[in-house]
Design a protein around this motif. Sequence first.
Motif, PDB file in Angstrom:
ATOM      1  N   CYS A 195     -44.896 -24.218  15.057  1.00 36.16           N
ATOM      2  CA  CYS A 195     -44.475 -24.083  16.454  1.00 36.16           C
ATOM      3  C   CYS A 195     -44.137 -22.615  16.701  1.00 36.16           C
ATOM      4  O   CYS A 195     -43.453 -21.982  15.895  1.00 36.16           O
ATOM      5  N   VAL A 196     -44.618 -22.093  17.818  1.00 35.24           N
ATOM      6  CA  VAL A 196     -44.432 -20.672  18.101  1.00 35.24           C
ATOM      7  C   VAL A 196     -44.133 -20.460  19.581  1.00 35.24           C
ATOM      8  O   VAL A 196     -44.657 -21.168  20.441  1.00 35.24           O
ATOM      9  N   SER A 197     -43.271 -19.484  19.853  1.00 36.13           N
ATOM     10  CA  SER A 197     -42.964 -19.114  21.232  1.00 36.13           C
ATOM     11  C   SER A 197     -42.413 -17.691  21.257  1.00 36.13           C
ATOM     12  O   SER A 197     -41.868 -17.214  20.268  1.00 36.13           O
ATOM     13  N   ASP A 198     -42.570 -17.045  22.417  1.00 29.28           N
ATOM     14  CA  ASP A 198     -41.928 -15.746  22.621  1.00 29.28           C
ATOM     15  C   ASP A 198     -40.978 -15.807  23.821  1.00 29.28           C
ATOM     16  O   ASP A 198     -40.537 -14.788  24.324  1.00 29.28           O
ATOM     17  N   GLU A 199     -40.650 -17.016  24.255  1.00 30.58           N
ATOM     18  CA  GLU A 199     -39.745 -17.207  25.390  1.00 30.58           C
ATOM     19  C   GLU A 199     -38.291 -17.154  24.901  1.00 30.58           C
ATOM     20  O   GLU A 199     -37.854 -18.025  24.139  1.00 30.58           O
ATOM     21  N   PRO A 200     -37.532 -16.126  25.310  1.00 32.18           N
ATOM     22  CA  PRO A 200     -36.159 -15.991  24.831  1.00 32.18           C
ATOM     23  C   PRO A 200     -35.323 -17.257  25.050  1.00 32.18           C
ATOM     24  O   PRO A 200     -35.455 -17.939  26.063  1.00 32.18           O
ATOM     25  N   ARG A 201     -34.497 -17.559  24.059  1.00 31.08           N
ATOM     26  CA  ARG A 201     -33.570 -18.697  24.041  1.00 31.08           C
ATOM     27  C   ARG A 201     -34.263 -20.047  23.903  1.00 31.08           C
ATOM     28  O   ARG A 201     -33.637 -21.085  23.986  1.00 31.08           O
ATOM     29  N   ARG A 202     -35.557 -20.066  23.673  1.00 30.57           N
ATOM     30  CA  ARG A 202     -36.282 -21.327  23.492  1.00 30.57           C
ATOM     31  C   ARG A 202     -36.053 -21.827  22.063  1.00 30.57           C
ATOM     32  O   ARG A 202     -36.099 -21.058  21.111  1.00 30.57           O
ATOM     33  N   LEU A 203     -35.814 -23.116  21.933  1.00 31.93           N
ATOM     34  CA  LEU A 203     -35.658 -23.741  20.621  1.00 31.93           C
ATOM     35  C   LEU A 203     -37.014 -24.267  20.182  1.00 31.93           C
ATOM     36  O   LEU A 203     -37.651 -25.030  20.909  1.00 31.93           O
ATOM     37  N   VAL A 204     -37.479 -23.835  19.012  1.00 35.09           N
ATOM     38  CA  VAL A 204     -38.763 -24.285  18.463  1.00 35.09           C
ATOM     39  C   VAL A 204     -38.511 -24.993  17.139  1.00 35.09           C
ATOM     40  O   VAL A 204     -37.623 -24.609  16.378  1.00 35.09           O
ATOM     41  N   ALA A 205     -39.292 -26.047  16.884  1.00 34.32           N
ATOM     42  CA  ALA A 205     -39.121 -26.802  15.642  1.00 34.32           C
ATOM     43  C   ALA A 205     -40.480 -27.251  15.118  1.00 34.32           C
ATOM     44  O   ALA A 205     -41.368 -27.623  15.890  1.00 34.32           O
ATOM     45  N   THR A 210     -37.970 -29.866   7.830  1.00 27.58           N
ATOM     46  CA  THR A 210     -38.008 -29.362   9.203  1.00 27.58           C
ATOM     47  C   THR A 210     -37.418 -27.957   9.268  1.00 27.58           C
ATOM     48  O   THR A 210     -36.421 -27.669   8.609  1.00 27.58           O
ATOM     49  N   GLN A 211     -38.045 -27.123  10.085  1.00 33.05           N
ATOM     50  CA  GLN A 211     -37.538 -25.772  10.338  1.00 33.05           C
ATOM     51  C   GLN A 211     -37.417 -25.592  11.844  1.00 33.05           C
ATOM     52  O   GLN A 211     -38.371 -25.838  12.575  1.00 33.05           O
ATOM     53  N   SER A 212     -36.248 -25.189  12.299  1.00 39.30           N
ATOM     54  CA  SER A 212     -36.073 -24.877  13.715  1.00 39.30           C
ATOM     55  C   SER A 212     -35.519 -23.463  13.837  1.00 39.30           C
ATOM     56  O   SER A 212     -34.975 -22.907  12.879  1.00 39.30           O
ATOM     57  N   ALA A 213     -35.679 -22.895  15.018  1.00 39.41           N
ATOM     58  CA  ALA A 213     -35.155 -21.556  15.278  1.00 39.41           C
ATOM     59  C   ALA A 213     -35.050 -21.354  16.781  1.00 39.41           C
ATOM     60  O   ALA A 213     -35.794 -21.968  17.549  1.00 39.41           O
ATOM     61  N   ILE A 214     -34.144 -20.502  17.167  1.00 40.57           N
ATOM     62  CA  ILE A 214     -34.022 -20.112  18.572  1.00 40.57           C
ATOM     63  C   ILE A 214     -34.696 -18.763  18.725  1.00 40.57           C
ATOM     64  O   ILE A 214     -34.422 -17.820  17.972  1.00 40.57           O
ATOM     65  N   VAL A 215     -35.600 -18.669  19.700  1.00 41.72           N
ATOM     66  CA  VAL A 215     -36.319 -17.424  19.957  1.00 41.72           C
ATOM     67  C   VAL A 215     -35.322 -16.397  20.485  1.00 41.72           C
ATOM     68  O   VAL A 215     -34.524 -16.700  21.375  1.00 41.72           O
ATOM     69  N   LYS A 216     -35.385 -15.208  19.934  1.00 40.61           N
ATOM     70  CA  LYS A 216     -34.515 -14.127  20.410  1.00 40.61           C
ATOM     71  C   LYS A 216     -35.338 -13.246  21.344  1.00 40.61           C
ATOM     72  O   LYS A 216     -35.718 -13.682  22.408  1.00 40.61           O
ATOM     73  N   ASP A 217     -35.648 -12.049  20.935  1.00 40.11           N
ATOM     74  CA  ASP A 217     -36.378 -11.142  21.823  1.00 40.11           C
ATOM     75  C   ASP A 217     -37.781 -10.825  21.315  1.00 40.11           C
ATOM     76  O   ASP A 217     -38.379  -9.831  21.712  1.00 40.11           O
ATOM     77  N   GLU A 218     -38.313 -11.675  20.422  1.00 39.18           N
ATOM     78  CA  GLU A 218     -39.661 -11.470  19.907  1.00 39.18           C
ATOM     79  C   GLU A 218     -40.289 -12.811  19.553  1.00 39.18           C
ATOM     80  O   GLU A 218     -39.624 -13.838  19.545  1.00 39.18           O
ATOM     81  N   CYS A 219     -41.554 -12.793  19.271  1.00 46.44           N
ATOM     82  CA  CYS A 219     -42.282 -14.009  18.946  1.00 46.44           C
ATOM     83  C   CYS A 219     -41.675 -14.647  17.691  1.00 46.44           C
ATOM     84  O   CYS A 219     -41.409 -13.970  16.702  1.00 46.44           O
ATOM     85  N   THR A 220     -41.446 -15.959  17.765  1.00 45.20           N
ATOM     86  CA  THR A 220     -40.845 -16.696  16.658  1.00 45.20           C
ATOM     87  C   THR A 220     -41.756 -17.849  16.271  1.00 45.20           C
ATOM     88  O   THR A 220     -42.178 -18.618  17.125  1.00 45.20           O
ATOM     89  N   THR A 221     -42.060 -17.940  14.982  1.00 50.27           N
ATOM     90  CA  THR A 221     -42.888 -19.016  14.442  1.00 50.27           C
ATOM     91  C   THR A 221     -42.083 -19.801  13.426  1.00 50.27           C
ATOM     92  O   THR A 221     -41.460 -19.213  12.539  1.00 50.27           O
ATOM     93  N   THR A 222     -42.106 -21.131  13.564  1.00 53.23           N
ATOM     94  CA  THR A 222     -41.527 -22.002  12.555  1.00 53.23           C
ATOM     95  C   THR A 222     -42.650 -22.810  11.920  1.00 53.23           C
ATOM     96  O   THR A 222     -43.603 -23.186  12.601  1.00 53.23           O
TER      97      THR A 222
END
Length: 178
Positions: free
Chosen positions: A73-83, A159-171
Amino acid sequence: MPVPSKIFFTKGVGRHREQLTSFELALRDAGIEKFNLVQVSSIFPPKAKIVSKEAGLKLLSPGEIVFVVMSRCVSDEPRRLVAASVGCALPSDRSVHGYLSEHHAFGQSEKVAGDYAEDLAAAMLASTLGVAFDEDKSWDEKREVWKISGKIYKSFNITQSAIVKDECTTTIAVAVLI
C-alpha cells in the motif's frame, strides 16, 4: 519447479519523495531487497514449514528469484493511514494446502487490516475444506465455527501500517516461499 518447503513472513515501511525509492526502502526494512521477487497467488504449500525470517534469509542468495505473496500500500497524501497485510490459514491436515491472502487498505489500523486479511485466508480455506459458515457473521463467530470443525489448525497475519508524513510512504507485508 519444486513445491516450496519453507516459508517466512516479513514486513516493512519505506519513506522517500520518489515512489520507487519508497518501495525499495520498504523492501530493505523487510530484509528482502537483494532478491528478484516474483508475486504468486495465495496458496500455502502442503507440509511447508514456517521458519523465522533470519533462518529463511540464510537459505537465499542475492539475485535469486524468490516467490512471494505480497501486499503493498502506498500514498503520498499527508496524514493518510496506509496498511498492508498478509493473512494465513493452515489446515489441521498439513498434507492439504492452506491459504494466504493479501489485503491493503487506507484508513485501517494495523489490527483491523490484519484481522480482515486473516479472515479472508480462513474463509478461503474453510470453503475449500467444506466447512459451512455464514459470511455475514462476525470474525469471532466464524472463528468459533472453524475451531469446532477441527479442520482449521490456526490462522494469523502479518501487517504493517504507517501514517504518511510529507513524502511517499510504502507499506509491505510479505510471505516468502523457499
